[in-house]
Write an enzyme that holds these catalytic residues in place. Sequence first.
Site, PDB file in Angstrom:
ATOM      1  N   SER A   1       0.855  -1.189   0.000  1.00 49.98           N
ATOM      2  CA  SER A   1       0.000   0.000   0.000  1.00 49.98           C
ATOM      3  C   SER A   1       0.889   1.237   0.000  1.00 49.98           C
ATOM      4  CB  SER A   1      -0.861  -0.038   1.253  1.00 49.98           C
ATOM      5  OG  SER A   1      -1.261   1.256   1.621  1.00 49.98           O
ATOM      6  N   SER A   2       0.305   2.367  -0.436  1.00 51.51           N
ATOM      7  CA  SER A   2       1.089   3.615  -0.450  1.00 51.51           C
ATOM      8  C   SER A   2       1.454   4.083   0.966  1.00 51.51           C
ATOM      9  CB  SER A   2       0.302   4.714  -1.174  1.00 51.51           C
ATOM     10  OG  SER A   2      -0.948   4.914  -0.553  1.00 51.51           O
ATOM     11  N   CYS A   3       0.843   3.472   1.992  1.00 52.90           N
ATOM     12  CA  CYS A   3       1.178   3.894   3.365  1.00 52.90           C
ATOM     13  C   CYS A   3       2.540   3.389   3.817  1.00 52.90           C
ATOM     14  CB  CYS A   3       0.098   3.477   4.338  1.00 52.90           C
ATOM     15  SG  CYS A   3       0.113   1.725   4.660  1.00 52.90           S
TER      16      CYS A   3
ATOM     17  N   TYR B   1       0.412  -1.377  10.251  1.00 51.99           N
ATOM     18  CA  TYR B   1       0.078  -1.977   8.956  1.00 51.99           C
ATOM     19  C   TYR B   1       1.240  -1.746   7.978  1.00 51.99           C
ATOM     20  CZ  TYR B   1      -2.891  -2.039   4.636  1.00 51.99           C
ATOM     21  OH  TYR B   1      -3.462  -2.258   3.406  1.00 51.99           O
TER      22      TYR B   1
ATOM     23  N   LYS C   1       3.558  -4.406   5.849  1.00 50.14           N
ATOM     24  CA  LYS C   1       3.669  -4.358   4.386  1.00 50.14           C
ATOM     25  C   LYS C   1       5.133  -4.212   3.943  1.00 50.14           C
ATOM     26  CE  LYS C   1      -0.669  -4.707   3.233  1.00 50.14           C
ATOM     27  NZ  LYS C   1      -1.131  -5.882   2.477  1.00 50.14           N
TER      28      LYS C   1
ATOM     29  N   HIS D   1     -12.707   2.571   4.403  1.00 54.22           N
ATOM     30  CA  HIS D   1     -11.958   3.719   3.871  1.00 54.22           C
ATOM     31  C   HIS D   1     -12.931   4.872   3.588  1.00 54.22           C
ATOM     32  CE1 HIS D   1      -8.981   0.487   2.916  1.00 54.22           C
ATOM     33  NE2 HIS D   1      -8.166   1.409   3.378  1.00 54.22           N
TER      34      HIS D   1
HETATM   35  N1  LIG Z   1      -8.677  -1.066  -0.285  1.00 55.16           N
HETATM   36  C1  LIG Z   1      -7.696  -0.199  -0.543  1.00 55.16           C
HETATM   37  O1  LIG Z   1      -7.937   1.009  -0.708  1.00 55.16           O
HETATM   38  C2  LIG Z   1      -6.293  -0.695  -0.664  1.00 55.16           C
HETATM   39  C3  LIG Z   1      -5.946  -2.043  -0.542  1.00 55.16           C
HETATM   40  N2  LIG Z   1      -4.628  -2.425  -0.672  1.00 55.16           N
HETATM   41  C4  LIG Z   1      -4.200  -3.825  -0.509  1.00 55.16           C
HETATM   42  O2  LIG Z   1      -4.934  -4.697  -1.331  1.00 55.16           O
HETATM   43  C5  LIG Z   1      -5.089  -5.969  -0.681  1.00 55.16           C
HETATM   44  C6  LIG Z   1      -6.561  -6.336  -0.643  1.00 55.16           C
HETATM   45  O3  LIG Z   1      -7.304  -5.303   0.024  1.00 55.16           O
HETATM   46  P1  LIG Z   1      -8.898  -5.196  -0.092  1.00 55.16           P
HETATM   47  O4  LIG Z   1      -9.377  -6.047  -1.192  1.00 55.16           O
HETATM   48  O5  LIG Z   1      -9.230  -3.759  -0.053  1.00 55.16           O
HETATM   49  O6  LIG Z   1      -9.360  -5.831   1.301  1.00 55.16           O
HETATM   50  P2  LIG Z   1     -10.728  -6.550   1.646  1.00 55.16           P
HETATM   51  O7  LIG Z   1     -10.896  -6.415   3.113  1.00 55.16           O
HETATM   52  O8  LIG Z   1     -11.814  -6.116   0.746  1.00 55.16           O
HETATM   53  O9  LIG Z   1     -10.412  -8.077   1.298  1.00 55.16           O
HETATM   54  C7  LIG Z   1      -9.459  -8.796   2.008  1.00 55.16           C
HETATM   55  C8  LIG Z   1      -9.695 -10.276   1.774  1.00 55.16           C
HETATM   56  O10 LIG Z   1      -8.758 -11.022   2.563  1.00 55.16           O
HETATM   57  C9  LIG Z   1      -9.454 -12.064   3.215  1.00 55.16           C
HETATM   58  N3  LIG Z   1      -8.815 -12.419   4.482  1.00 55.16           N
HETATM   59  C10 LIG Z   1      -8.534 -11.605   5.512  1.00 55.16           C
HETATM   60  N4  LIG Z   1      -7.972 -12.300   6.495  1.00 55.16           N
HETATM   61  C11 LIG Z   1      -7.889 -13.600   6.085  1.00 55.16           C
HETATM   62  C12 LIG Z   1      -7.407 -14.793   6.659  1.00 55.16           C
HETATM   63  N5  LIG Z   1      -6.888 -14.821   7.890  1.00 55.16           N
HETATM   64  N6  LIG Z   1      -7.495 -15.928   5.934  1.00 55.16           N
HETATM   65  C13 LIG Z   1      -8.039 -15.931   4.698  1.00 55.16           C
HETATM   66  N7  LIG Z   1      -8.498 -14.829   4.090  1.00 55.16           N
HETATM   67  C14 LIG Z   1      -8.432 -13.671   4.792  1.00 55.16           C
HETATM   68  C15 LIG Z   1     -10.834 -11.500   3.468  1.00 55.16           C
HETATM   69  O11 LIG Z   1     -11.768 -12.480   3.722  1.00 55.16           O
HETATM   70  P3  LIG Z   1     -12.908 -12.176   4.836  1.00 55.16           P
HETATM   71  O12 LIG Z   1     -13.571 -10.915   4.421  1.00 55.16           O
HETATM   72  O13 LIG Z   1     -13.760 -13.379   4.766  1.00 55.16           O
HETATM   73  O14 LIG Z   1     -12.171 -12.035   6.141  1.00 55.16           O
HETATM   74  C16 LIG Z   1     -11.089 -10.741   2.172  1.00 55.16           C
HETATM   75  O15 LIG Z   1     -11.590 -11.583   1.178  1.00 55.16           O
HETATM   76  C17 LIG Z   1      -4.461  -5.814   0.703  1.00 55.16           C
HETATM   77  O16 LIG Z   1      -3.164  -6.337   0.692  1.00 55.16           O
HETATM   78  C18 LIG Z   1      -4.418  -4.318   0.900  1.00 55.16           C
HETATM   79  O17 LIG Z   1      -3.359  -3.959   1.726  1.00 55.16           O
HETATM   80  C19 LIG Z   1      -3.638  -1.495  -0.925  1.00 55.16           C
HETATM   81  C20 LIG Z   1      -3.931  -0.175  -1.053  1.00 55.16           C
HETATM   82  C21 LIG Z   1      -5.273   0.328  -0.946  1.00 55.16           C
HETATM   83  C1  LIG Z   2      -5.308   2.895   1.669  1.00 57.35           C
HETATM   84  C2  LIG Z   2      -4.819   3.424   2.967  1.00 57.35           C
HETATM   85  O1  LIG Z   2      -5.916   3.780   3.812  1.00 57.35           O
HETATM   86  C3  LIG Z   2      -5.617   4.222   5.126  1.00 57.35           C
HETATM   87  O2  LIG Z   2      -5.144   5.513   5.099  1.00 57.35           O
HETATM   88  P1  LIG Z   2      -5.956   6.781   4.633  1.00 57.35           P
HETATM   89  O3  LIG Z   2      -5.590   7.122   3.257  1.00 57.35           O
HETATM   90  O4  LIG Z   2      -5.777   7.843   5.637  1.00 57.35           O
HETATM   91  O5  LIG Z   2      -7.425   6.208   4.588  1.00 57.35           O
HETATM   92  P2  LIG Z   2      -8.927   6.592   4.804  1.00 57.35           P
HETATM   93  O6  LIG Z   2      -9.583   6.281   3.524  1.00 57.35           O
HETATM   94  O7  LIG Z   2      -9.483   5.931   6.014  1.00 57.35           O
HETATM   95  O8  LIG Z   2      -8.980   8.183   5.125  1.00 57.35           O
HETATM   96  C4  LIG Z   2      -8.607   9.152   4.191  1.00 57.35           C
HETATM   97  C5  LIG Z   2      -8.896  10.530   4.715  1.00 57.35           C
HETATM   98  O9  LIG Z   2     -10.323  10.709   4.735  1.00 57.35           O
HETATM   99  C6  LIG Z   2     -10.742  11.252   5.975  1.00 57.35           C
HETATM  100  N1  LIG Z   2     -12.124  10.894   6.248  1.00 57.35           N
HETATM  101  C7  LIG Z   2     -13.163  11.765   6.317  1.00 57.35           C
HETATM  102  N2  LIG Z   2     -14.295  11.155   6.659  1.00 57.35           N
HETATM  103  C8  LIG Z   2     -13.980   9.826   6.761  1.00 57.35           C
HETATM  104  C9  LIG Z   2     -14.761   8.687   7.061  1.00 57.35           C
HETATM  105  O10 LIG Z   2     -15.944   8.740   7.321  1.00 57.35           O
HETATM  106  N3  LIG Z   2     -14.087   7.468   7.054  1.00 57.35           N
HETATM  107  C10 LIG Z   2     -12.760   7.373   6.770  1.00 57.35           C
HETATM  108  N4  LIG Z   2     -12.181   6.151   6.772  1.00 57.35           N
HETATM  109  N5  LIG Z   2     -12.012   8.471   6.504  1.00 57.35           N
HETATM  110  C11 LIG Z   2     -12.613   9.667   6.495  1.00 57.35           C
HETATM  111  C12 LIG Z   2      -9.720  10.696   6.948  1.00 57.35           C
HETATM  112  O11 LIG Z   2      -9.696  11.455   8.151  1.00 57.35           O
HETATM  113  C13 LIG Z   2      -8.428  10.824   6.138  1.00 57.35           C
HETATM  114  O12 LIG Z   2      -7.936  12.133   6.201  1.00 57.35           O
HETATM  115  C14 LIG Z   2      -4.536   3.430   5.808  1.00 57.35           C
HETATM  116  O13 LIG Z   2      -4.844   3.397   7.167  1.00 57.35           O
HETATM  117  C15 LIG Z   2      -4.250   2.196   5.096  1.00 57.35           C
HETATM  118  O14 LIG Z   2      -5.346   1.312   5.146  1.00 57.35           O
HETATM  119  C16 LIG Z   2      -3.968   2.458   3.667  1.00 57.35           C
HETATM  120  O15 LIG Z   2      -3.055   1.915   3.109  1.00 57.35           O
END
Ligand SMILES: NC(=O)C1=CN([C@@H]2O[C@H](COP(=O)(O)OP(=O)(O)OC[C@H]3O[C@@H](n4cnc5c(N)ncnc54)[C@H](OP(=O)(O)O)[C@@H]3O)[C@@H](O)[C@H]2O)C=CC1
Ligand SMILES: C[C@H]1O[C@H](OP(=O)(O)OP(=O)(O)OC[C@H]2O[C@@H](n3cnc4c(=O)[nH]c(N)nc43)[C@H](O)[C@@H]2O)[C@@H](O)[C@@H](O)C1=O
Length: 300
Positions: A117-119, A146, A150, A189
């Site tokens: 992730s970009s974090c 996290y 990563k 998010h």
């Molecule tokens: N969403 C975003 O904005 C971003 C995501 N990413 C990365 O992309 C990847 C996927 O994220 P995303 O699709 O958003 O996440 P989701 O939460 O939507 O999906 C995660 C998946 O992983 C499965 N999972 C979690 N824990 C376990 C476990 N112990 N055993 C088996 N399966 C498991 C979940 O299953 P279940 O729900 O049943 O637990 C789910 O299907 C991650 O590596 C994340 O860091 C990177 C940057 C941004």
């Molecule tokens: C993908 C990235 O996502 C996470 O980082 P993040 O970018 O900060 O993610 P976010 O989507 O939760 O928030 C973005 C911004 O938005 C604001 N904000 C406003 N109102 C709401 C609100 O209602 N919910 C949330 N979640 N944020 C809110 C919030 O305060 C922040 O300023 C990592 O922890 C990590 O998971 C990671 O890698």
Amino acid sequence: MADTTASSEMEKSGKIFVAGHRGLVGSAIVRKLQDHGFKNLVLRTHSELDLTSQSDVESFFATEKPVYVILAAAKVGGIHANNTYPADFIGVNLQIQTNVIHSAYTHGVKKLLFLGSSCIYPKFAPQPIPESALLTGPLEPTNEWYAIAKIAGIKMCQAYRIQHQWDAISGMPTNLYGPNDNFHPENSHVLPALMRRFHEAKANNADEVVVWGSGSPLREFLHVDDLADACVFLMDRYSGFEHVNVGSGVEVTIKELAELVKEVVGFKGKLVWDCTKPDGTPRKLMDNSKLASLGWTPKI
Ligand SMILES: NC(=O)C1=CN([C@@H]2O[C@H](COP(=O)(O)OP(=O)(O)OC[C@H]3O[C@@H](n4cnc5c(N)ncnc54)[C@H](OP(=O)(O)O)[C@@H]3O)[C@@H](O)[C@H]2O)C=CC1
Ligand SMILES: C[C@H]1O[C@H](OP(=O)(O)OP(=O)(O)OC[C@H]2O[C@@H](n3cnc4c(=O)[nH]c(N)nc43)[C@H](O)[C@@H]2O)[C@@H](O)[C@@H](O)C1=O
């Protein structure tokens, strides 16, 4: 294979394990692979295979022997979840990725893609953030647990490449959105959180919607179908040591985003900022020139 080796396209009949196939990213990758004609997918839900269990992961790989692995299973959440459950974010992610990467190597997987992730980048990294900014400064505190997991995943892929000449690569997506996102009111998010909050406020004729933080942070968003396309592209074309940024190059402030969602949903009430909630990183626009130079750009 210390740095970059020639990559070859995935064989259409090769068995591919997409870990986390029901999540935002995993489900998009499955759709994309199917579009490209990959039919031999091996998929397990969390309840069928808990990836934190080393012995279960070992027997899965011993039995199924996939040829390719895309690791999209992780403990994932927004700023509040990351800040509230640090033990889960570091512990579960280290367990999942360590088990999957090690067993994949041991059981002869040809190539693995790890998703970070970009974090992973320092809170005050130069913008746009190049891949070389990794480990050059302190992390954003709300998601450092996290991020550390990563970073360990990237380093594990690199270590196995150096010591075992194994083709493990890493992609670093920016903030994503799309079908099968997590709409939990607190743990999601920002984009799904705002879609849900504005929708519910409109449906309930509420006067106002509360949005977290100051509204000033900037975020770069990418549609998950673009990310999935980039993942297949990297599996086919990239076998390098260094991780690769995957972004859109377009950023908006959280204020602009909230106003956009408000308008699209058609909510007529007031927008209120809750400054007791964290802003997180002020800005994290990634430098996407490496992926562009390899020949990939987003389409959506
Ligand atoms: N969403 C975003 O904005 C971003 C995501 N990413 C990365 O992309 C990847 C996927 O994220 P995303 O699709 O958003 O996440 P989701 O939460 O939507 O999906 C995660 C998946 O992983 C499965 N999972 C979690 N824990 C376990 C476990 N112990 N055993 C088996 N399966 C498991 C979940 O299953 P279940 O729900 O049943 O637990 C789910 O299907 C991650 O590596 C994340 O860091 C990177 C940057 C941004
Ligand atoms: C993908 C990235 O996502 C996470 O980082 P993040 O970018 O900060 O993610 P976010 O989507 O939760 O928030 C973005 C911004 O938005 C604001 N904000 C406003 N109102 C709401 C609100 O209602 N919910 C949330 N979640 N944020 C809110 C919030 O305060 C922040 O300023 C990592 O922890 C990590 O998971 C990671 O890698």
